[in-house]
Design an enzyme around this catalytic site. Structure first.
Site, short mmCIF file in Angstrom:
data_model
loop_
_atom_site.label_atom_id
_atom_site.label_comp_id
_atom_site.label_asym_id
_atom_site.label_seq_id
_atom_site.Cartn_x
_atom_site.Cartn_y
_atom_site.Cartn_z
CG ASP A 1 11.74 51.30 51.24
OD1 ASP A 1 11.63 50.24 50.60
OD2 ASP A 1 10.78 51.85 51.82
CG ASP B 1 11.13 52.24 47.39
OD1 ASP B 1 10.00 52.36 46.89
OD2 ASP B 1 11.66 51.14 47.68
CD GLU C 1 7.26 43.08 48.18
OE1 GLU C 1 7.36 44.31 47.98
OE2 GLU C 1 8.00 42.45 48.98
O1 KIV Z 1 12.42 48.31 48.30
C1 KIV Z 1 12.42 47.45 47.41
O2 KIV Z 1 13.42 46.82 47.09
C2 KIV Z 1 11.16 47.19 46.71
C3 KIV Z 1 11.11 46.02 45.78
C4 KIV Z 1 11.06 44.78 46.53
C5 KIV Z 1 10.01 46.13 44.81
O3 KIV Z 1 10.21 47.88 46.92
#
Ligand code: KIV
Length: 273
Positions: free
Chosen positions: A54, A93, A191
């Protein structure tokens, strides 16, 4: 019939294959991806995982956070990525509020897998999210948990900051990692957490950990693909590296990233906390 080994098709990256990688100490390579052309480039570079993050709200749509991203948009980007991809595991996501309770999470995951073509969904946090992970896992929906800096909680966290620096926070993160793993998560993104803590979590949970700003001790690494190419406007995050520097094509930059992650030379201490 005799087949030249060079022509041998690459096996699909599956959930059990990722577990074996952890077991065998082979690093897992992952990048975000939002469209079919980049998906084809990730395929050629033999990435293990493509995440329709996301983060597309920020790097594609130019929003200030990931919160405005809708399920509809995630399904749209997932479909596009799925068309360009064959072997890497496709993770989607679950956007903000699309897993706020178990029934809503079921409907959202159904759309991402059945319409979007994803093979796994990612959810942020622990606490009440553990019940969501359990319900999805019980229905054989592969789940990637995401702990540490969870961007959907940006307003509560007060910004995009390293998490788990204080002893009590570190202990909570360790317990959360155990909880999401016990609930049935198959993968765990960490993260922006101190490298030492991420290494400890990686040792203590049976599922593979994928770090972003979490040091070289994780089982694998992920970056936002536009950060890796130096495309994202503004200041480069400390944990990222512009792999296009010193390379003359996107293909070469992706290959350099894959090689550096597999060799354990990325991330270095300068990319970690
Ligand atoms: O949304 C995203 O790109 C992520 C990564 C940073 C792991 O969750």
């Amino acid at each position: 019939m005799y087949t030249d080994p060079i022509d041998k098709p690459r096996p699909l990256v599956t959930v059990p294959a990722l577990r074996s990688r952890k077991h065998n100490g082979e690093k897992i390579t992952a990048l975000t991806c939002y469209d079919a052309s980049f998906a084809a480039a990730l395929e050629r570079a033999e990435l293990d995982i493509a995440l329709v993050g996301d983060s597309l709200g920020m790097v594609v749509q130019g929003q200030d956070s990931t919160l405005p991203v809708t399920l509809e948009q995630m399904v749209y980007h997932c479909k596009a990525v799925a068309r360009g991809l064959r072997t890497p595991l496709l993770i989607a996501d679950m956007p903000f509020m699309s897993y706020r309770d178990v029934p809503v999470a079921m409907d959202s995951a159904t759309r991402l897998l059945a319409e979007g073509g994803a093979a796994m969904v990612k959810v942020e946090g622990a606490g009440w999210v553990v019940d969501v992970i359990k319900a999805l896992a019980e229905r054989d929906v592969p789940v990637c948990a995401h702990l540490g800096l969870t961007p959907q909680s940006v307003h509560k966290l007060g910004g995009y900051r390293v998490q788990g620096k204080l002893e009590a926070q570190a202990q909570q993160l360790l317990e959360d990692a155990q909880a999401v793993s016990n609930a049935g998560a198959d993968l765990l993104v960490l993260e922006c957490v101190p490298a030492e803590l991420a290494t400890r979590i990686t040792r203590e949970v049976p599922i593979p950990t994928i770090g972003i700003g979490a040091g070289a001790g994780c089982d694998g690494q992920i970056l936002v693909v536009y950060d890796l190419l130096g495309l994202t406007p503004g200041k480069r995050p400390r944990f990222s590296r512009n792999f296009l520097q010193g390379h003359d094509s996107i293909e070469a930059a992706l290959a350099a990233y894959v090689e550096a992650v597999r060799a354990g030379s990325f991330p270095g201490p300068e990319h970690s906390y």
